[in-house]
Design a protein around this motif. Sequence first.
Motif, short mmCIF file in Angstrom:
data_model
loop_
_atom_site.label_atom_id
_atom_site.label_comp_id
_atom_site.label_asym_id
_atom_site.label_seq_id
_atom_site.Cartn_x
_atom_site.Cartn_y
_atom_site.Cartn_z
N LYS A 24 0.81 -1.22 0.00
CA LYS A 24 0.00 0.00 0.00
C LYS A 24 0.84 1.27 0.00
CE LYS A 24 -4.01 -0.08 1.01
NZ LYS A 24 -5.28 -0.06 0.21
N GLY A 25 2.03 1.20 0.57
CA GLY A 25 2.86 2.39 0.62
C GLY A 25 4.20 2.11 1.28
N LEU A 26 5.15 3.00 1.00
CA LEU A 26 6.49 2.92 1.57
C LEU A 26 6.75 4.17 2.39
CD1 LEU A 26 8.35 1.57 -1.58
CD2 LEU A 26 7.92 0.29 0.52
N PHE A 27 7.22 3.98 3.62
CA PHE A 27 7.45 5.09 4.53
C PHE A 27 8.81 4.91 5.19
CE2 PHE A 27 2.98 3.89 4.41
CZ PHE A 27 2.39 5.06 3.92
N GLY A 28 9.86 5.37 4.51
CA GLY A 28 11.20 5.21 5.04
C GLY A 28 11.58 3.74 5.13
N THR A 29 11.83 3.28 6.34
CA THR A 29 12.19 1.87 6.53
C THR A 29 10.98 1.03 6.92
OG1 THR A 29 12.81 2.31 8.83
CG2 THR A 29 14.56 2.43 7.17
N SER A 30 9.79 1.57 6.75
CA SER A 30 8.55 0.85 7.04
C SER A 30 7.73 0.71 5.76
CB SER A 30 7.72 1.59 8.10
OG SER A 30 8.42 1.73 9.30
N ALA A 31 6.82 -0.25 5.78
CA ALA A 31 5.95 -0.46 4.63
C ALA A 31 4.55 -0.81 5.11
CB ALA A 31 6.49 -1.58 3.74
N MET A 32 3.56 -0.27 4.41
CA MET A 32 2.17 -0.63 4.69
C MET A 32 1.78 -1.75 3.75
SD MET A 32 -0.66 -0.11 6.37
CE MET A 32 -0.63 1.55 7.07
N LEU A 33 1.43 -2.89 4.32
CA LEU A 33 1.01 -4.04 3.54
C LEU A 33 -0.43 -4.39 3.88
CD1 LEU A 33 4.12 -6.37 4.09
CD2 LEU A 33 3.71 -4.84 2.15
N GLU A 34 -1.15 -4.88 2.89
CA GLU A 34 -2.47 -5.45 3.15
C GLU A 34 -2.35 -6.94 2.89
OE1 GLU A 34 -6.70 -5.23 1.01
OE2 GLU A 34 -6.13 -3.36 2.02
N ILE A 35 -2.53 -7.72 3.93
CA ILE A 35 -2.32 -9.17 3.87
C ILE A 35 -3.64 -9.87 4.15
CG2 ILE A 35 -0.98 -11.10 4.77
CD1 ILE A 35 1.03 -8.94 5.82
N ASP A 36 -4.16 -10.52 3.13
CA ASP A 36 -5.44 -11.21 3.27
C ASP A 36 -6.52 -10.29 3.84
OD1 ASP A 36 -4.31 -13.52 2.27
OD2 ASP A 36 -3.85 -14.34 4.24
N GLY A 37 -6.51 -9.03 3.37
CA GLY A 37 -7.54 -8.08 3.78
C GLY A 37 -7.23 -7.30 5.03
N HIS A 38 -6.11 -7.61 5.70
CA HIS A 38 -5.74 -6.90 6.93
C HIS A 38 -4.56 -5.96 6.66
CE1 HIS A 38 -8.29 -9.63 9.24
NE2 HIS A 38 -7.72 -10.64 8.57
N GLN A 39 -4.73 -4.69 7.02
CA GLN A 39 -3.65 -3.74 6.82
C GLN A 39 -2.64 -3.84 7.97
OE1 GLN A 39 -4.64 0.29 5.92
NE2 GLN A 39 -5.73 -0.23 4.04
N ARG A 40 -1.35 -3.93 7.58
CA ARG A 40 -0.28 -4.05 8.56
C ARG A 40 0.83 -3.05 8.22
NH1 ARG A 40 -3.18 -7.06 12.10
NH2 ARG A 40 -3.84 -9.07 11.17
N LEU A 41 1.16 -2.19 9.18
CA LEU A 41 2.30 -1.29 9.03
C LEU A 41 3.48 -1.95 9.73
CD1 LEU A 41 3.52 1.39 8.09
CD2 LEU A 41 2.80 2.39 10.27
N LEU A 42 4.44 -2.39 8.94
CA LEU A 42 5.57 -3.13 9.48
C LEU A 42 6.86 -2.34 9.33
CD1 LEU A 42 4.88 -6.70 8.02
CD2 LEU A 42 4.19 -5.79 10.25
N LYS A 43 7.69 -2.42 10.35
CA LYS A 43 9.04 -1.90 10.26
C LYS A 43 9.97 -3.00 9.77
CE LYS A 43 8.51 1.41 14.06
NZ LYS A 43 9.03 1.84 15.39
N SER A 44 11.11 -2.62 9.22
CA SER A 44 12.06 -3.61 8.73
C SER A 44 12.40 -4.60 9.84
CB SER A 44 13.34 -2.93 8.23
OG SER A 44 13.07 -2.11 7.11
N GLY A 45 12.28 -5.89 9.51
CA GLY A 45 12.55 -6.94 10.46
C GLY A 45 11.32 -7.47 11.16
N GLN A 46 10.20 -6.74 11.12
CA GLN A 46 8.99 -7.18 11.80
C GLN A 46 8.24 -8.21 10.97
OE1 GLN A 46 6.75 -3.58 12.75
NE2 GLN A 46 7.45 -3.70 14.89
#
Length: 210
Positions: A24-46
């Motif tokens: 969904k988007g890139l924010f520095g070292t984090s990324a917004m992902l939608e996984i099976d309908g659930h939005q997850r904002l993950l930091k690198s390594g998470q």
Amino acid sequence: MRLMLVWLCLLSPEVAFAQQVQLKGLFGTSAMLEIDGHQRLLKSGQKSPEGVQLIEANTRYARVKIDGREQKLTLDAPVASSYAETRRAEVRLMPDSRGHYNTSAWINGRSVPVLVDTGATNISLNYPTARRLGLNLERARPVQVATANGMVRAYKLRLDSVTIGGIALTNVDATVHADDFPRITLLGNSFLSRVDMEQQGGVLILRARN
């Protein structure tokens, strides 16, 4: 903000399922992902509750891991991958200070340092290395090869096996020079032409073919 939809089809001997991962988007070292309908904002390594891990993220791409397999997601173009593609053995090589790619190969079951050389027709070894590997030059074909020092005597033969990482090939053509040239074994096109190669950000990626 552009969206990208990536389907990662992951199959196992016991279960066959598809997991939908959307960048969904890139924010520095984090990324917004939608996984099976659930939005997850993950930091690198998470890792998300669904088991998707964000290996790294920057302003250009996110690299995720699912079930031990990596997938690079960009905002420029969708990248679809399937189990058949991602399960192929892969080796990633970083360049040295001179831009050369070095690694270790197992030749006929013995470890040898090698230098990737797309200009070499075959895997090229010097005579001391051939002796250490136990190669039988009596059955090899004598040839003359051109080098920077002129024409030199060499032998052509076929290696039983050459393995780099998880990539294993059999019956690979090689040239053994009669002296101590080349100083390091050259990984030439008799191996490279039988794998898929690409460069990503300076990293050389070798992938086994199906």
